[in-house]
Design an enzyme around this catalytic site. Structure first.
Site, PDB file in Angstrom:
ATOM      1  N   TYR A  86      16.634  29.969   3.120  1.00 39.21           N
ATOM      2  CA  TYR A  86      15.505  30.684   3.739  1.00 39.21           C
ATOM      3  C   TYR A  86      15.818  31.013   5.192  1.00 39.21           C
ATOM      4  CZ  TYR A  86      12.528  29.601  -0.249  1.00 39.21           C
ATOM      5  OH  TYR A  86      11.988  29.526  -1.498  1.00 39.21           O
ATOM      6  N   LYS A 115       0.843  -1.213   0.000  1.00 39.94           N
ATOM      7  CA  LYS A 115       0.000   0.000   0.000  1.00 39.94           C
ATOM      8  C   LYS A 115       0.872   1.254   0.000  1.00 39.94           C
ATOM      9  CE  LYS A 115      -0.438  -0.107   5.025  1.00 39.94           C
ATOM     10  NZ  LYS A 115      -1.249  -0.621   6.140  1.00 39.94           N
TER      11      LYS A 115
HETATM   12  C1  LIG Z   1      -0.456  -1.697   6.733  1.00 41.73           C
HETATM   13  C2  LIG Z   1      -1.040  -2.952   7.164  1.00 41.73           C
HETATM   14  C3  LIG Z   1      -0.228  -4.053   7.442  1.00 41.73           C
HETATM   15  C4  LIG Z   1       1.286  -4.008   7.412  1.00 41.73           C
HETATM   16  O1  LIG Z   1       1.766  -3.384   8.574  1.00 41.73           O
HETATM   17  P1  LIG Z   1       3.347  -3.288   8.878  1.00 41.73           P
HETATM   18  O2  LIG Z   1       3.415  -2.790  10.256  1.00 41.73           O
HETATM   19  O3  LIG Z   1       3.909  -2.331   7.890  1.00 41.73           O
HETATM   20  O4  LIG Z   1       3.913  -4.635   8.708  1.00 41.73           O
HETATM   21  C5  LIG Z   1      -0.858  -5.249   7.765  1.00 41.73           C
HETATM   22  N1  LIG Z   1      -2.203  -5.335   7.827  1.00 41.73           N
HETATM   23  C6  LIG Z   1      -3.018  -4.300   7.584  1.00 41.73           C
HETATM   24  C7  LIG Z   1      -4.487  -4.467   7.675  1.00 41.73           C
HETATM   25  C8  LIG Z   1      -2.457  -3.067   7.255  1.00 41.73           C
HETATM   26  O5  LIG Z   1      -3.262  -2.022   7.018  1.00 41.73           O
END
Ligand SMILES: *Cc1c(COP(=O)(O)O)cnc(C)c1O
Length: 359
Positions: free
Chosen positions: A246, A34
């Site tokens: 800046y 994601k």
């Molecule tokens: C993002 C997510 C993960 C992965 O989490 P990590 O801590 O990056 O391993 C797993 N399950 C769900 C439902 C998530 O949203």
């Protein structure tokens, strides 16, 4: 690389992390891609992982899943975000596996599937204590029955840990509840629970991992996989009293050299938290003054040519690593990672060879 700034993703290191996690998990490791694979590039990573035999990957949104399909990825893609009824048709058309947390979404999925002549498949999300999405764990059996009665084929059942790495006792509470759900629903389903810290600290069977796959968890032998490199667009000598950037915050002592690197906070460098970059010889050079949107100025002890390559982000846990940036910024590595640049070209390297180039 013929560019002034670019990112490199080390696929061998990523695969090393995957195998390490696979060795720890009793069952399947689902790579979580994601948010553009936490800034690492979801499409090349999905292609790479499926090519290496990974069975499924997970993303958060319909648009992320669709982008993988449009990029030619044919493997199983789980949508972790709870399906909204309005998304049912598109999820079906793109062959993505949605997550169900409500009967409304299940109904929409079943109806749209009937209209399109497609099979409605889904994973059921069960809430074991996070109280964000999912059917309440005490009602999981009822929910499953209702969803299946609509004609939806439930292939997986999962839950998410709220306190992995923070409250071990509550992790055990959630694991206990999930086990009860599994006992009630039976073995016809694919159950998955742990995230990175859940797996690393508590063990697990089928797991969904993001952060650890990208090597952004120190202390377990995992390796970060991303580097950000830049060549200066200008190098010059400063006079005593010259002010840089800046606010004119950096005031030259006189005699030091300044390199301007063409990357800034729009590329994901957290302002105030990036304090050093690594020079061509491996030495640390301090950032001089404030980071701009597109540029960063660095103080050097001597001159360098414009072909010199600086390592702005290093694949380690030192002061130029992403975990150190997050700590200095007072936030979590996830947040820094997802803001990494989409506008820089990227090289995906495998054993020294360019496996794919993006941008
Ligand atoms: C993002 C997510 C993960 C992965 O989490 P990590 O801590 O990056 O391993 C797993 N399950 C769900 C439902 C998530 O949203």
């Amino acid at each position: 690389m013929e560019a002034r700034a670019w990112m490199e993703v080390d696929l061998a290191a990523l695969w090393g992390n995957y195998l390490f996690l696979k060795g720890r998990a009793g069952g399947e490791v689902i790579p979580v891609l994601k948010a553009d694979a936490y800034g690492h590039g979801a499409l090349p990573l999905a292609r790479f992982l499926f090519q290496r035999g990974v069975r499924r990957v997970a993303v958060a949104t319909l648009a992320e899943g669709r982008a993988l399909r449009e990029g030619g990825v044919e493997g199983e893609v789980l949508l972790l975000g709870s399906l909204h009824p309005l998304e049912a048709e598109e999820a079906l058309r793109w062959g993505l596996t949605p997550t169900l947390s409500t009967l409304e979404a299940a109904r929409a999925l079943a109806e749209r599937a009937r209209a399109l002549g497609l099979l409605p498949r889904a994973h059921l999300k069960v809430d074991t204590g996070m109280n964000r999405v999912g059917f309440p764990w005490e009602e999981a059996a009822m929910a499953l029955k209702a969803v299946e009665a609509l004609g939806v084929r439930v292939e997986g059942v999962y839950s998410h840990l709220a306190t992995a790495g923070e409250d071990a006792a509550f992790v055990e509470v959630q694991k206990g509840r999930f086990l009860e759900v599994r006992r009630a629903l039976g073995e016809a389903y694919f159950y998955h629970l742990e995230n990175s810290y859940g797996l690393l600290l508590h063990g697990g069977e089928n797991v969904r991992v993001g952060l650890a796959l990208y090597g952004l968890v120190p202390g377990f032998g995992l390796r970060p996989v991303l580097r950000l490199l830049a060549r200066p667009t200008l190098v010059k000598r400063l006079k005593a009293g010259d002010r840089v950037g800046y606010g004119g915050e950096y005031v030259a002592r006189g005699g030091e050299w300044l390199a301007t690197l063409p990357v800034g906070y729009a590329d994901g460098l957290p302002r105030g938290a990036v304090r050093f970059v690594r020079g061509p010889g491996g030495g640390l050079h301090p950032v001089a003054g404030r980071i701009s949107m597109d540029q960063t100025t660095v103080a050097l002890p001597g001159p360098l040519g414009l072909e010199a390559v600086f390592e702005v982000l290093s694949p380690d846990f030192g002061p130029t690593g992403l975990v150190a940036w997050a700590e200095a910024r007072g936030t979590i590595p996830y947040e820094v990672a997802v803001h990494l640049s989409r506008r820089l070209p990227r090289l995906y390297l495998l054993e020294g060879e360019v496996w794919e180039r993006v941008g």
